[in-house]
Design a protein around this motif. Sequence first.
Motif, short mmCIF file in Angstrom:
data_model
loop_
_atom_site.label_atom_id
_atom_site.label_comp_id
_atom_site.label_asym_id
_atom_site.label_seq_id
_atom_site.Cartn_x
_atom_site.Cartn_y
_atom_site.Cartn_z
N GLU A 43 -4.44 -5.89 -4.27
CA GLU A 43 -5.63 -6.68 -4.59
C GLU A 43 -5.37 -8.17 -4.39
OE1 GLU A 43 -6.28 -5.21 -8.55
OE2 GLU A 43 -8.01 -4.04 -7.90
N GLU A 76 -6.71 5.45 -5.32
CA GLU A 76 -7.26 4.19 -5.84
C GLU A 76 -7.00 3.05 -4.86
OE1 GLU A 76 -7.38 1.75 -10.08
OE2 GLU A 76 -5.63 2.98 -9.58
N ILE A 77 -5.79 3.00 -4.33
CA ILE A 77 -5.46 1.95 -3.35
C ILE A 77 -6.27 2.16 -2.07
CG2 ILE A 77 -3.65 1.08 -1.82
CD1 ILE A 77 -1.68 1.47 -4.09
N SER A 83 -13.04 -0.65 0.32
CA SER A 83 -14.04 -1.57 -0.22
C SER A 83 -14.00 -2.92 0.49
CB SER A 83 -13.84 -1.77 -1.72
OG SER A 83 -12.69 -2.56 -1.99
N TYR A 84 -12.85 -3.22 1.11
CA TYR A 84 -12.74 -4.45 1.90
C TYR A 84 -13.03 -4.20 3.38
CZ TYR A 84 -11.01 -7.44 -1.83
OH TYR A 84 -10.90 -8.18 -2.97
N SER A 127 0.83 -1.20 0.00
CA SER A 127 0.00 0.00 0.00
C SER A 127 0.86 1.25 0.00
CB SER A 127 -0.92 -0.02 1.22
OG SER A 127 -1.63 1.19 1.35
N LEU A 131 -5.30 -8.99 -0.66
CA LEU A 131 -6.64 -8.94 -0.07
C LEU A 131 -7.47 -10.15 -0.49
CD1 LEU A 131 -7.41 -5.15 -0.49
CD2 LEU A 131 -7.15 -6.36 1.67
N GLU A 132 -7.35 -10.53 -1.75
CA GLU A 132 -8.12 -11.66 -2.26
C GLU A 132 -7.69 -12.97 -1.63
OE1 GLU A 132 -7.53 -11.46 -6.42
OE2 GLU A 132 -8.84 -9.72 -6.72
N LYS A 138 -0.85 -1.48 -6.74
CA LYS A 138 -2.28 -1.79 -6.71
C LYS A 138 -2.57 -3.27 -6.92
CE LYS A 138 -6.32 -1.38 -9.65
NZ LYS A 138 -6.78 -0.97 -10.98
N GLU A 139 -1.91 -3.87 -7.91
CA GLU A 139 -2.19 -5.28 -8.22
C GLU A 139 -1.82 -6.19 -7.06
OE1 GLU A 139 -0.46 -3.23 -10.11
OE2 GLU A 139 -1.81 -2.89 -11.81
N LYS A 162 -15.54 -10.23 -1.25
CA LYS A 162 -15.52 -9.03 -0.42
C LYS A 162 -16.46 -9.17 0.78
CE LYS A 162 -14.06 -5.65 -3.87
NZ LYS A 162 -14.38 -4.39 -4.59
N ILE A 177 -9.65 0.82 -2.61
CA ILE A 177 -9.66 -0.64 -2.59
C ILE A 177 -9.70 -1.15 -1.15
CG2 ILE A 177 -8.30 -2.72 -3.10
CD1 ILE A 177 -7.26 -1.24 -5.60
#
Length: 509
Positions: free
Chosen positions: A22, A49-50, A56-57, A13, A25-26, A18-19, A183, A53
């Motif tokens: 994600e 953007e990060i 959103s979690y 972070s 988190l996934e 970013k990738e 999520k 993300i």
Amino acid sequence: MDKWDYSPLILTSLCGHKELVELLLENGATVNRDTFDGARAIYGALTDEIRDILLSYDIDKAVDVNQPFAAHISGLLQKPKFTTADLIFGSAGGFGSGLDIRVHWFVLLALTKLSNRGECDVLREVDVNVVKIIVDHLYLVTIDERLINKVDFRQLKNTCARLGLDELIRYLEVTADSDKDLKERVKIRNEYQRKLNQRTKTKLKLFLEDKILKHKLIKHDGVEITPSEKLELIKNNGADVILKLDRDQSIEGEETTLVYYPAHRSILSRADYYETLFKTASSPDFAFSDEISIFTDEPVFDPENNIINLTHFETHPDEIPVISLPIDFNIYSHTYDEVVEKLLAYLYHDEVEIEDDAMAIDLILLSDSLLIDRLKTTAAVALTQLSTKKVSIYEVLRVGWLTRLPRLEHHVAYILAQDLSKYIKQKEFKKAVKESSERLDVRQEFDSIELIDDIRYFLGKKYHIDEDADEILNAMFAKADYVDEVAVSQYDRDLDSIDELLEELGLKA
């Protein structure tokens, strides 16, 4: 986590990947551990953007006050600083396979239905991955969901039921629901983790009350504890050390009373004082005092499995270690043992009720002796918010100086400024000003006096006057209709009274 307590998610972070954020988190990564300096990934995200993300979690932006407690408990499992575990569970292939799991009997005793060490066989009869999931749950470590897919789910549920871990069963059933998207499962997991922290604290609070405080041993006339009394004291609570309070007047009305508490090295090590003691004691080369050398006896440890051998104490109760509390100050509240039990509440479950300013002062002094900065700060904050006045404000000031807490000096200065005309006549006020002036090692003629500076600052706040404002601007304010001329006049009188006092004391500041 690295040696600075930064997780991969925090680092990605911060660096703006970013990738990778994600991907982590996934695959179950969370950010529910504070970083070394108290910041979290959400604050340090390189891009909006990060940050979006992470939000959103359902990553919480507020620092969770439970985290230092949770980090210590999980650290006992993930990265112990010295040997404190006393049980080991391993794979069917034997120990040393990399799957060995070291745990603390008192954790099982406090957080499950188990009541004696023989019942631990329930964790020796199942797959090691089942044990890993359960132990992670008990130590507040986020469960690796990939492990759940590796085990017989029925065996996992049955073992949880035998241990009384209903909340873990419910969580596993919810997260196993394939209809929920990723999520949503992450949000459920994060909420579960927050509630788990509180449940764990509640259970440890009950454990402290039922297994430790109720069984403390009081010895009058300074009579030392016997080996049989030592053994009885650590019976049925998994204690591996005894904490001794050997201060006169520890029980009100008694002159030479000794108080003994069963305790656990793993919990006492939340205090830097005891962590240093136990870590130093792990090396015989540094056994330079009786208090340290008592921990270096080889029979107490099982070197093959790197655990404490609690059963050794059953046949050698004289070797049960006893350590003292470093109390070298007079207390302000009722009894020494009352203060110690507040300390134990903080160490075991992170919640301590501070009823009055006297108890706050005692906890500040004790936590300073034990190098527990967080408790010291907590008690200082409580002190500034309590309305009780059992302790003189001048004593509060001196404790602030002694324990390096500027917050307390500012608090006292604020009180003094609110009614300066009353306080400035007191001998104690003059004495405090003199002491403040002497806090500089080498005082120059026009050096400032911290206490006086703080009082002047709060006087300005009281009368809504900015001492640092431009003279022309202040003159404009003075001519304005809305300026309270009475307040300005009183402000000037208060400043004059301070100058007169400094002249009387032979001080210039």
